[in-house]
Write a protein that holds these residues in place. Structure first.
Motif, PDB file in Angstrom:
ATOM      1  N   VAL A 389       0.844  -1.206   0.000  1.00 29.08           N
ATOM      2  CA  VAL A 389       0.000   0.000   0.000  1.00 29.08           C
ATOM      3  C   VAL A 389       0.875   1.250   0.000  1.00 29.08           C
ATOM      4  O   VAL A 389       0.576   2.235  -0.691  1.00 29.08           O
ATOM      5  N   GLN A 390       1.978   1.229   0.751  1.00 26.91           N
ATOM      6  CA  GLN A 390       2.886   2.376   0.756  1.00 26.91           C
ATOM      7  C   GLN A 390       3.499   2.614  -0.622  1.00 26.91           C
ATOM      8  O   GLN A 390       3.855   3.750  -0.966  1.00 26.91           O
ATOM      9  N   MET A 391       3.590   1.550  -1.427  1.00 25.69           N
ATOM     10  CA  MET A 391       4.150   1.675  -2.772  1.00 25.69           C
ATOM     11  C   MET A 391       3.082   1.884  -3.839  1.00 25.69           C
ATOM     12  O   MET A 391       3.347   1.761  -5.031  1.00 25.69           O
ATOM     13  N   GLY A 392       1.863   2.210  -3.381  1.00 26.98           N
ATOM     14  CA  GLY A 392       0.817   2.568  -4.323  1.00 26.98           C
ATOM     15  C   GLY A 392      -0.033   1.428  -4.827  1.00 26.98           C
ATOM     16  O   GLY A 392      -0.890   1.620  -5.704  1.00 26.98           O
ATOM     17  N   GLN A 393       0.136   0.231  -4.272  1.00 25.64           N
ATOM     18  CA  GLN A 393      -0.671  -0.907  -4.703  1.00 25.64           C
ATOM     19  C   GLN A 393      -1.929  -1.013  -3.841  1.00 25.64           C
ATOM     20  O   GLN A 393      -2.034  -0.428  -2.764  1.00 25.64           O
ATOM     21  N   GLN A 394      -2.894  -1.796  -4.306  1.00 31.83           N
ATOM     22  CA  GLN A 394      -4.169  -1.945  -3.606  1.00 31.83           C
ATOM     23  C   GLN A 394      -4.036  -2.956  -2.475  1.00 31.83           C
ATOM     24  O   GLN A 394      -3.349  -3.982  -2.598  1.00 31.83           O
ATOM     25  N   SER A 395      -4.701  -2.688  -1.354  1.00 33.81           N
ATOM     26  CA  SER A 395      -4.689  -3.625  -0.228  1.00 33.81           C
ATOM     27  C   SER A 395      -5.423  -4.908  -0.622  1.00 33.81           C
ATOM     28  O   SER A 395      -6.510  -4.866  -1.226  1.00 33.81           O
ATOM     29  N   LEU A 396      -4.838  -6.034  -0.259  1.00 35.00           N
ATOM     30  CA  LEU A 396      -5.469  -7.325  -0.503  1.00 35.00           C
ATOM     31  C   LEU A 396      -6.176  -7.864   0.728  1.00 35.00           C
ATOM     32  O   LEU A 396      -6.691  -8.978   0.712  1.00 35.00           O
ATOM     33  N   ASP A 397      -6.209  -7.079   1.793  1.00 34.70           N
ATOM     34  CA  ASP A 397      -6.816  -7.495   3.055  1.00 34.70           C
ATOM     35  C   ASP A 397      -8.047  -6.657   3.322  1.00 34.70           C
ATOM     36  O   ASP A 397      -7.995  -5.416   3.276  1.00 34.70           O
ATOM     37  N   PHE A 398      -9.174  -7.317   3.600  1.00 32.75           N
ATOM     38  CA  PHE A 398     -10.397  -6.593   3.910  1.00 32.75           C
ATOM     39  C   PHE A 398     -10.810  -6.779   5.374  1.00 32.75           C
ATOM     40  O   PHE A 398     -11.847  -6.282   5.783  1.00 32.75           O
ATOM     41  N   PHE A 399      -9.983  -7.516   6.127  1.00 36.94           N
ATOM     42  CA  PHE A 399     -10.256  -7.672   7.554  1.00 36.94           C
ATOM     43  C   PHE A 399      -9.498  -6.579   8.291  1.00 36.94           C
ATOM     44  O   PHE A 399      -8.583  -6.805   9.037  1.00 36.94           O
ATOM     45  N   LEU A 400      -9.908  -5.359   8.010  1.00 39.03           N
ATOM     46  CA  LEU A 400      -9.215  -4.167   8.499  1.00 39.03           C
ATOM     47  C   LEU A 400     -10.124  -3.283   9.341  1.00 39.03           C
ATOM     48  O   LEU A 400      -9.806  -2.145   9.581  1.00 39.03           O
TER      49      LEU A 400
END
Length: 400
Positions: A389-400
């Protein structure tokens, strides 16, 4: 829809400081009972009674059902205090008491079923998504087997994770299912290296009907917009489910490390090894004491800073940004890893006496290491996600 009102007058709600003080007052007796809990592989009923009498299970419970609706920071301080005495107690308390918070997210009919007759009723859980639900009129037929339901011997209901059977190509529908004690079997599988007193046994269900209102969609918990929010309007219940739960399975380790350090300090002040060297004059021992105390302070402060931010978002009616959620998620999961390494060094510094069960070091170390094994504490995957995420990619975790 008619609702049940059981709201307590404000004057009857203890302050957070008072509740933390009550928890700390239990530390000596919890240390005494820790061996008994390990032997029974379940907490003594007297301990559950003490937690109930102190009002600790009500910290996150809605006021409408006799709860206090206090800050999660108070809750986690209580978790840490109890774990100083016995991590098994801190663990069971944490994962059972947090269910009062999730219960507030359900349709109010579910809360009425659990609390209308007795607002002290407790709920255990296993969020492993191993359940399978088939839609039928009015609800679902639900089956499955789950492990690790901590404290289930003392609870009359259980939260279970599962998926709704969907046509191919449809999005996953993951939910929590609320099941009464009459509809599930507890199977004693809990023979473990640590956290023995948690009694985290298996739950088995076969084709049980569950009405729609006794389910909670994980997506609703992620978006902070659950059915129960129309009845339970406090900002407390607008925080992300994944943030509140993940800390419920990592925070007891902080308290256990504090308890282990306190026991070590008592010994180190007077210990002399077989060579006549005083432990309190050993620079390596002094350093591990300083590092451990600093880590406890740091981990506690990060936890509270994160919940200050989460409470702020909830009070403003905003959903926390993903960038912050993935950071907080990693920080929750990484705490037990750091703690286990420090606990190992304390155990070594305690010398040969640490191996005897008459001393608490081995139990603290084993409990911390077993707590680290929880799926929510596997920091590597959460660290990788935060980095992406820090490198601009989408989070793959939805248990957030």
């Amino acid at each position: 829809m008619q609702t049940v009102e059981m709201k307590q007058p404000a004057m009857d709600i203890p302050s957070g400081e008072e509740l933390i003080s009550r928890a700390r007052a239990l530390i000596p007796i919890l240390r005494q009972r820790a061996v008994l809990g390990d032997e029974r592989r379940s907490l003594p009923q007297e301990t559950i009674n003490d937690l109930q009498a102190a009002g600790l299970f009500r910290i996150l419970q809605p006021k409408r059902y006799g709860g206090y609706e206090l800050s999660p920071k108070v809750f986690y301080d209580v978790v840490m205090a109890l774990a100083e005495g016995d991590m098994s107690v801190g663990w069971v308390y944490s994962v059972v008491a947090v269910h009062a918070w999730q219960m507030a997210l359900f349709d109010d009919r579910a809360a009425q079923e659990v609390w209308s007759k007795d607002s002290s009723t407790l709920i255990s859980s296993s969020y492993m998504p191993t359940g399978r639900a088939t839609p039928v009129e009015g609800g679902f037929l639900f089956s499955g087997r789950w492990g690790y339901s901590s404290g289930c011997d003392h609870c009359e209901w259980v939260f279970l994770g599962g998926l709704v059977q969907q046509p191919e190509g449809q999005p996953i529908d993951a939910r929590t299912w609320l099941i009464p004690r009459k509809d599930y079997e507890i199977v004693d599988t809990w023979h473990t290296a640590g956290l023995k007193g948690t009694g985290s046994k298996d739950i088995v269900i076969n084709e049980v009907f569950v009405p729609e209102h006794r389910t909670h969609k994980m997506y609703d918990g992620f978006t902070c917009n659950s059915p129960g929010n129309q009845w339970n309007t406090a900002a407390l219940y607008r925080m992300p489910f994944g943030q509140v739960f993940s800390r419920a399975v990592s925070t007891a380790a902080i308290g256990a490390l504090r308890g282990m350090l306190d026991c070590f300090l008592e010994t180190a002040k007077v210990r002399v090894n077989v060579m006549g060297a005083k432990t309190n004059e050993d620079p390596s021992v002094q350093l591990i004491i300083a590092e451990t105390a600093n880590a406890i302070d740091e981990l506690s402060l990060v936890l509270k800073r994160n919940f200050d931010a989460l409470e702020g978002y909830a009070e403003r009616g905003e959903a926390p940004p993903i960038e912050e959620r993935v950071k907080y998620r990693f920080q929750a999961s990484f705490a037990p890893e750091r703690i286990s390494l420090l606990a190992s060094r304390l155990f070594k510094a305690a010398g040969g006496a640490a191996v005897f069960t008459t001393n608490p070091y081995g139990r603290f170390l084993a409990d911390i290491n077993v707590g680290r094994q929880h799926a929510a504490n596997q920091f590597q995957m959460f660290g990788a996600n935060w980095a992406k995420v820090q490198m601009g990619q989408q989070s793959l975790d939805f248990f957030l």
